[in-house]
Design a protein around this motif. Sequence first.
Motif, PDB file in Angstrom:
ATOM      1  N   ILE A  71       0.729  -1.246  -0.050  1.00 25.62           N
ATOM      2  CA  ILE A  71       0.018   0.123  -0.060  1.00 25.62           C
ATOM      3  C   ILE A  71       0.613   1.202  -0.127  1.00 25.62           C
ATOM      4  O   ILE A  71       0.614   2.238  -0.913  1.00 25.62           O
ATOM      5  CB  ILE A  71      -0.831   0.157   1.261  1.00 25.62           C
ATOM      6  CG1 ILE A  71      -1.804   1.210   1.362  1.00 25.62           C
ATOM      7  CG2 ILE A  71      -0.345  -0.321   2.469  1.00 25.62           C
ATOM      8  CD1 ILE A  71      -3.229   0.875   2.000  1.00 25.62           C
ATOM      9  N   ASP A  72       2.124   1.335   0.835  1.00 22.63           N
ATOM     10  CA  ASP A  72       2.691   2.519   0.802  1.00 22.63           C
ATOM     11  C   ASP A  72       3.339   2.892  -0.280  1.00 22.63           C
ATOM     12  O   ASP A  72       3.561   3.892  -0.881  1.00 22.63           O
ATOM     13  CB  ASP A  72       3.616   2.864   2.132  1.00 22.63           C
ATOM     14  CG  ASP A  72       4.600   1.418   2.097  1.00 22.63           C
ATOM     15  OD1 ASP A  72       3.722   0.103   1.819  1.00 22.63           O
ATOM     16  OD2 ASP A  72       5.515   1.336   2.495  1.00 22.63           O
ATOM     17  N   ALA A  75       0.984   4.070  -2.882  1.00 28.14           N
ATOM     18  CA  ALA A  75       0.920   5.763  -2.642  1.00 28.14           C
ATOM     19  C   ALA A  75       1.956   6.565  -3.345  1.00 28.14           C
ATOM     20  O   ALA A  75       1.819   7.429  -3.852  1.00 28.14           O
ATOM     21  CB  ALA A  75       0.588   6.060  -1.171  1.00 28.14           C
ATOM     22  N   GLN A  76       3.451   5.788  -2.964  1.00 21.39           N
ATOM     23  CA  GLN A  76       4.319   6.575  -3.365  1.00 21.39           C
ATOM     24  C   GLN A  76       4.465   6.777  -5.018  1.00 21.39           C
ATOM     25  O   GLN A  76       5.052   7.833  -5.663  1.00 21.39           O
ATOM     26  CB  GLN A  76       5.803   5.861  -2.929  1.00 21.39           C
ATOM     27  CG  GLN A  76       5.935   6.379  -1.462  1.00 21.39           C
ATOM     28  CD  GLN A  76       7.106   5.215  -0.776  1.00 21.39           C
ATOM     29  OE1 GLN A  76       7.698   4.707  -1.410  1.00 21.39           O
ATOM     30  NE2 GLN A  76       6.900   5.095   0.475  1.00 21.39           N
TER      31      GLN A  76
END
Lengths: 244, 420
Positions: A71-72, A75-76
């Motif tokens: 997920i992170d 986002a990036q």
Amino acid sequence: MLEVKNLKATINSKEILKGLDIFIKPGELHAIMGPNGSGKSTLANVLSGKTGYEISGLLKYKGENLEEIPIDERAQKGIFLAFQYPTEIPGVNTSNFLKTSLNKVRKARGEKELDTLSFLKKIKVISKELGIDERMLSRQLNVGFSGGEKKKNEILQMKILEPNLIILDETDSGLDIDALKTVANGVNSSRDKKKSFLIITHYQRLLNYIKPDFVHVLANGKIVKSGSMELAEQLEKTGYREIS
Amino acid sequence: MLENLKIDISEIDKIGKFTKQEKEFRVKNLDFFNEKGLPNKKDEDWKFSDLRQIVSKNFKKLDLKIEGSKNENFELIKDFDHNHIMIVDGRLNSTNFQFEEKEKIQIKKFLNENFKNKRERNPLVHLNHALANNGYFLDVADNYKFKKVLVIYNIFTKNLNDNILNIRNKIKIGKNSELHIFEIVINRSKKNFFNNTFDTIDLEESAVLKNICINNEKSSGFFHKFRKNRLLSNARLNSFIFPSGPKFNKIDLEFNLEGKNSECYLHGASYIDQNDHQEIKTRINHLAPNCKSYQKVKKVLDSEGKGIFQGKIFVKDIAQKTDAYQLSKAILLSENSEFDSKPELEIYADDVKCSHGSTSGSIDEDSIHYLMSRGLNRKEAIKLLVNGFLNEVIETIKSNSLRKYIQEKFESGFYEYKKH
Ligand SMILES: Nc1ncnc2c1ncn2[C@@H]1O[C@H](COP(=O)(O)OP(=O)(O)OP(=O)(O)O)[C@@H](O)[C@H]1O
Ligand SMILES: [Mg+2]
């Protein structure tokens, strides 16, 4: 930008997405409508990378298979989800958090981190545009925010992070007419050839302000109908029963 | 051997010369201690902290005499102006009240007071009464407000080696006077030691004390502190404790609200990791009408850390219009960490407002998810949430420079995070 084929998602042994296809090109704005419980938020969660689902099918973003990407990192890479119900995070200062978040994303994009001063300048301009009281930014993240303030805060984050694929999950629900216009303006001013939008909504009202290129109907875990703005107008009159 | 620690009466004579009354008091307390030795979990007050087992696991001996005598240098805090008291291995080393009117303040080395003969419940207090040989006595005159904070540097040196220190301190604040204390524990010792402190704090009518205590440097120190606070009418005591760090730390706080309209506040935040063991035990005695007590204790437990909160609120029949609040909250970050809490109310007045609660659980997954969806990795998200959880306590410290100092010091104690 986004390519989804035969997407199935199961949680707690309940199949929620049952073979869903959607294809979004850069610069396009797609709207998804559909009855309660049809799987709209589930689709948004799966795209954002939320864990806990069993997933099959094809999921590609900018040509890259998303399957293994947490997920992170999504986002990036520029995927942004404005949550239907943003979480309250006690003890975390809104402004500090936004700065941390922005700098994580900038770093991943190979850009320089923003210092506090430039960050504050940036956030000031955007808050003003969205009619956000600056005092809100020094409060704890989403804690005690009104429904509308929470939604505006999501749009604020979207504008700060400058993502490429933007998913708005019922961002219009719970907004008064003025706030709805502000949010719509916020979206419209962000639209460009490189950004794509997937907008989940129950109301045609929003689509009067944000003109979609395509409208899809999601029912029972599948896209059952796709069309243009007229489809939304038709739905407003007839409801979903006529369609599925 | 330490399983049933007994201390010979001859140790009392080694400390110094005492009046007959003092000697009797010490001997009697030593007898009390020797009757049972170190408390174990069969003792209700020690049921979550079996001290006998903990000591016998970690110490081969507990010497009263410190062998080493090396001098060490310590730097004072430069971040803000302050008065100071420096205590080295329990001994009052130096004092400086440069910002104050000297005649308003009295500071002395440990004082042989006329001891009262009332028997305490706590075996470690018996031990302390019998063997205390160091400490300080601070007396603030009436109607005097300190201009700057008083920092108490409590330093434990490398000279310690399987020692037990018995320290007895007393602070008395006169009518209408106000003092802010920042107590900081500095741990230089590499060897195990046991620090057993007994503090008395007396606030006279309308006196105000703000007391911040941080002991969060990793150390092989084993700490036990019993602090008796006494408040006369309209007095206000505001305590902050940040007690992470030592291998073992039990803080036993008693607040006696003896005068009407007195108020006491306790705020605690700790991050407990490795296999550190920490207990905060409180007893608030509402003994007069219209008093207020407030306790909020937060803990984050990581790896094999163990945290305990035992809090009792007692309201005497005459203590009408009591307002008592108690909340303990814990976040468990690992499966092997543990949190126990035992809140108790004992109320004999009818017109009171009392509430207490305790929550514990793992960190909220939705919150982690939300932060990660904005580009933070799991570890960063957890760290932010943990900081936020604990920072809420630090945020209530009003002085900017002090708060900033504590924030940095506090976060530097998040050892498990720093490892990566
Ligand atoms: N963790 C879960 N376990 C079991 N069922 C779930 C879980 N999460 C969602 N569901 C179910 O999946 C279905 C789809 O939920 P989803 O939130 O995607 O609907 P939605 O289309 O967004 O609805 P709404 O318009 O009300 O927001 C619902 O029936 C919901 O109860
Ligand atoms: Mg939904």
